[in-house]
Design a protein around this motif. Structure first.
Motif, mmCIF file in Angstrom:
data_model
loop_
_atom_site.group_PDB
_atom_site.id
_atom_site.type_symbol
_atom_site.label_atom_id
_atom_site.label_comp_id
_atom_site.label_asym_id
_atom_site.label_seq_id
_atom_site.Cartn_x
_atom_site.Cartn_y
_atom_site.Cartn_z
ATOM 1 N N LEU A 81 67.262 -21.299 45.052
ATOM 2 C CA LEU A 81 67.004 -21.115 43.629
ATOM 3 C C LEU A 81 68.253 -20.770 42.831
ATOM 4 O O LEU A 81 68.197 -20.726 41.593
ATOM 5 N N GLU A 82 69.360 -20.534 43.485
ATOM 6 C CA GLU A 82 70.576 -20.133 42.764
ATOM 7 C C GLU A 82 70.972 -21.122 41.669
ATOM 8 O O GLU A 82 71.466 -20.705 40.608
ATOM 9 N N PRO A 83 70.767 -22.450 41.835
ATOM 10 C CA PRO A 83 71.206 -23.382 40.784
ATOM 11 C C PRO A 83 70.329 -23.404 39.536
ATOM 12 O O PRO A 83 70.724 -24.037 38.545
ATOM 13 N N VAL A 84 69.150 -22.778 39.528
ATOM 14 C CA VAL A 84 68.217 -23.036 38.427
ATOM 15 C C VAL A 84 68.738 -22.557 37.079
ATOM 16 O O VAL A 84 68.464 -23.188 36.042
ATOM 17 N N THR A 85 69.490 -21.455 37.048
ATOM 18 C CA THR A 85 70.037 -21.001 35.771
ATOM 19 C C THR A 85 71.085 -21.992 35.263
ATOM 20 O O THR A 85 71.107 -22.337 34.072
ATOM 21 N N ARG A 86 71.944 -22.481 36.151
ATOM 22 C CA ARG A 86 72.924 -23.510 35.763
ATOM 23 C C ARG A 86 72.232 -24.788 35.321
ATOM 24 O O ARG A 86 72.667 -25.452 34.367
ATOM 25 N N PHE A 87 71.165 -25.134 36.012
ATOM 26 C CA PHE A 87 70.378 -26.327 35.672
ATOM 27 C C PHE A 87 69.830 -26.189 34.247
ATOM 28 O O PHE A 87 69.916 -27.127 33.434
ATOM 29 N N ALA A 88 69.291 -25.035 33.920
ATOM 30 C CA ALA A 88 68.751 -24.808 32.578
ATOM 31 C C ALA A 88 69.850 -24.891 31.524
ATOM 32 O O ALA A 88 69.650 -25.460 30.433
ATOM 33 N N GLU A 89 71.023 -24.335 31.824
ATOM 34 C CA GLU A 89 72.140 -24.403 30.886
ATOM 35 C C GLU A 89 72.580 -25.848 30.662
ATOM 36 O O GLU A 89 72.919 -26.238 29.537
ATOM 37 N N PHE A 90 72.555 -26.648 31.717
ATOM 38 C CA PHE A 90 72.868 -28.068 31.603
ATOM 39 C C PHE A 90 71.871 -28.769 30.676
ATOM 40 O O PHE A 90 72.263 -29.546 29.794
ATOM 41 N N MET A 91 70.592 -28.490 30.860
ATOM 42 C CA MET A 91 69.563 -29.132 30.035
ATOM 43 C C MET A 91 69.706 -28.742 28.571
ATOM 44 O O MET A 91 69.473 -29.560 27.667
ATOM 45 N N GLU A 92 70.094 -27.496 28.326
ATOM 46 C CA GLU A 92 70.327 -27.053 26.951
ATOM 47 C C GLU A 92 71.529 -27.758 26.333
ATOM 48 O O GLU A 92 71.464 -28.274 25.215
ATOM 49 N N LYS A 93 72.619 -27.762 27.067
ATOM 50 C CA LYS A 93 73.866 -28.299 26.529
ATOM 51 C C LYS A 93 73.839 -29.808 26.390
ATOM 52 O O LYS A 93 74.255 -30.361 25.359
ATOM 53 N N GLU A 94 73.352 -30.482 27.412
ATOM 54 C CA GLU A 94 73.443 -31.947 27.441
ATOM 55 C C GLU A 94 72.274 -32.649 26.750
ATOM 56 O O GLU A 94 72.445 -33.733 26.205
ATOM 57 N N LEU A 95 71.096 -32.056 26.789
ATOM 58 C CA LEU A 95 69.922 -32.716 26.214
ATOM 59 C C LEU A 95 69.476 -32.094 24.901
ATOM 60 O O LEU A 95 68.565 -32.607 24.246
ATOM 61 N N GLY A 96 70.090 -30.982 24.522
ATOM 62 C CA GLY A 96 69.716 -30.355 23.256
ATOM 63 C C GLY A 96 68.418 -29.592 23.311
ATOM 64 O O GLY A 96 67.847 -29.253 22.268
ATOM 65 N N LEU A 97 67.927 -29.306 24.521
ATOM 66 C CA LEU A 97 66.716 -28.497 24.648
ATOM 67 C C LEU A 97 67.023 -27.053 24.269
ATOM 68 O O LEU A 97 68.127 -26.556 24.521
ATOM 69 N N ARG A 98 66.053 -26.389 23.700
ATOM 70 C CA ARG A 98 66.211 -24.972 23.411
ATOM 71 C C ARG A 98 65.376 -24.183 24.408
ATOM 72 O O ARG A 98 64.148 -24.250 24.392
ATOM 73 N N VAL A 99 66.045 -23.464 25.294
ATOM 74 C CA VAL A 99 65.348 -22.637 26.269
ATOM 75 C C VAL A 99 65.110 -21.270 25.624
ATOM 76 O O VAL A 99 66.063 -20.569 25.287
ATOM 77 N N PRO A 100 63.846 -20.873 25.404
ATOM 78 C CA PRO A 100 63.575 -19.562 24.796
ATOM 79 C C PRO A 100 64.247 -18.441 25.580
ATOM 80 O O PRO A 100 64.279 -18.472 26.813
ATOM 81 N N ARG A 101 64.760 -17.454 24.879
ATOM 82 C CA ARG A 101 65.465 -16.362 25.539
ATOM 83 C C ARG A 101 64.551 -15.595 26.495
ATOM 84 O O ARG A 101 65.016 -15.035 27.490
ATOM 85 N N ASN A 102 63.255 -15.561 26.182
ATOM 86 C CA ASN A 102 62.333 -14.812 27.035
ATOM 87 C C ASN A 102 61.585 -15.708 28.015
ATOM 88 O O ASN A 102 60.583 -15.293 28.584
ATOM 89 N N LYS A 103 62.067 -16.918 28.247
ATOM 90 C CA LYS A 103 61.396 -17.825 29.185
ATOM 91 C C LYS A 103 61.553 -17.317 30.607
ATOM 92 O O LYS A 103 62.658 -16.949 31.037
ATOM 93 N N ALA A 104 60.455 -17.312 31.350
ATOM 94 C CA ALA A 104 60.480 -16.832 32.730
ATOM 95 C C ALA A 104 61.527 -17.577 33.545
ATOM 96 O O ALA A 104 61.770 -18.768 33.348
#
Length: 440
Positions: free
Chosen positions: A279-302
């Motif tokens: 599971l270590e990559p999941v935070t980096r994965f989320a940051e990638f999706m935000e940066k590259e795809l323009g998704l907004r990950v809520p700050r309080n998302k589990a």
């Protein structure tokens, strides 16, 4: 007496059937259908890399056009065993031919819309009999051409399961006994509760497929329109399904799908025997999706939200400093996260002391200790609280702002320990004192 004082003390849950379970990712296929999302070849390859790093067993991909096929070819060029790349087709021989054209794909999903509204108003078929004939013909064609199959029973939670779908599944199993039966909760009507039957009860559906029909491989594919996506996927595992189809961050059409990261965390952290996922990559994965795809990950998302390990209130921050187990359900490093202590309007002296001490350590590159009764610390607290009291501030104090406070009150005071630095000893560490000269 049981005492729970650390993560290791807590008991693990056990899947009732003891079944091995697997994850099938649909981020590249279903996730790409999210309005406003366009996945380039490079995006798909990077997503594939993250899935490989995590240890996901399968993914499904479109192969209808050249850019889809090019991306799949590039994935195969990686030479990874996992995730296995599988196809997706409608119930037509032409679609299955597209799958057969791609070297390396050995399995395909086949869409089978089973609710009456889909059969009539979407597909414009005459009725269930024609639908069944079409579905079984496509399945037989795929099997005859050497493909492993998944039957995607679309809109099953609005279908006549006992009257149409379960009899259809029996015929599917006659053609391909190893077919993965995908229970599709297409608009999120499904419920994860045991006592709910036709047509909404995910546990009842799974148990009927498993016990009454003898289906070997059962997969859930849940949409999150009512917020039950991940819960229903886990309920599927709990009642005998061995696969679930998910997307990372739950992306997809409308409210999206079951969220991969939530299910992975639940399995890895709460269920006995699940150490196969990283599971270590999941935070980096989320940051990638935000940066590259323009998704907004809520700050309080589990799992991946920036606030998951952030603490501001005095009680919580002090508790975490004493023992992270007090207020963090799992260690940040499990998901590649970082603990963050923030100074805000509800922060107590302890978190300010910790942050000041941390700032001094970084600033001077030596270990320092600041006592809670240090009057410089109390002055910083007073200045900060004055901002909130006057409602001049609606956000947390940044690290840069805290640095300015530290420089103002501490920079020219002797706070370092010369035993470590060789620059002069200090009596009563953290208090305002005159330095004592070193002697030979």
């Amino acid at each position: 007496m049981k005492i729970y004082e650390s993560y290791e003390d807590l008991p693990k849950l056990k899947l009732p059937y003891g079944n091995e379970v697997f994850i099938s990712d649909s981020t590249i296929r279903d996730g790409s259908q999210m309005p406003g999302i366009v996945l380039s070849r490079e995006h798909k390859i990077q997503i594939y890399e993250y899935l490989h790093e995590i240890g996901i067993e399968k993914l499904e991909a479109f192969v209808f056009n050249k850019r889809d096929r090019d991306a799949v070819d590039l994935m195969f060029d990686k030479g990874y065993e996992f995730p296995e790349i599988t196809g997706w087709a409608r119930s037509s021989r032409a679609d299955i031919d597209k799958i057969l054209e791609v070297d390396g794909i050995e399995e395909t999903g086949i869409l089978m819309s089973v609710s009456d509204t889909h059969i009539h108003s979407k597909m414009r078929l005459s009725g269930r009999e024609e639908a069944e004939e079409r579905y079984l013909d496509a399945l037989q064609y795929a099997v005859d051409h050497g493909l492993k199959t998944r039957a995607h029973l679309e809109d099953m939670t609005r279908a006549d399961n006992y009257g149409f779908v379960f009899p259809l599944v029996k015929k599917i199993m006659e053609i391909d006994p190893d077919c993965i039966i995908r229970v599709c909760d297409t608009v999120g009507y499904g419920m994860p509760f045991m006592n709910i039957d036709e047509p909404y009860g995910i546990p009842k559906i799974i148990q009927h497929l498993k016990k009454e029909i003898g289906v070997k491989n059962i997969e859930t594919h849940i949409h999150d329109d009512y917020g039950f996506g991940s819960a229903s996927s886990i309920a599927g595992f709990w009642h005998g399904a061995n696969w679930t189809s998910v997307t990372f961050l739950g992306i997809g059409e409308r409210a999206g799908n079951s969220e991969m990261e939530k299910i992975l965390l639940f399995l890895a952290d709460r269920v006995e025997g699940f150490d196969k996922y990283n599971l270590e990559p999941v935070t980096r994965f989320a940051e990638f999706m935000e940066k590259e795809l323009g998704l907004r990950v809520p700050r309080n998302k589990a799992v991946v939200g920036k606030n998951i390990f952030a603490h501001e209130s005095g009680i919580h921050a002090a508790g975490v400093l004493k023992n992270p187990f007090n207020y963090e359900p799992y260690p940040p490093e499990l998901v590649g996260g970082t603990r963050l202590l923030l100074i805000g309007d509800s922060s107590g002296l302890e978190v300010i002391r910790y942050k000041v001490q941390e700032t001094l350590n970084n600033l001077l590159d030596v270990e320092t200790v600041v006592e809670k009764d240090d009057r410089r610390l109390l002055k910083i607290q007073k200045e900060i609280q004055k901002l909130y009291d006057k409602e001049e501030r609606v956000s947390c104090i940044s690290d840069e702002e805290l640095l300015a406070y530290v420089e103002k009150y501490f920079l020219y005071q002797p706070i370092s320990d010369p035993a470590r630095t060789g620059r002069g000893k200090l009596k009563n560490r953290g208090k305002i004192q005159e330095p004592v000269e070193e002697k030979e």
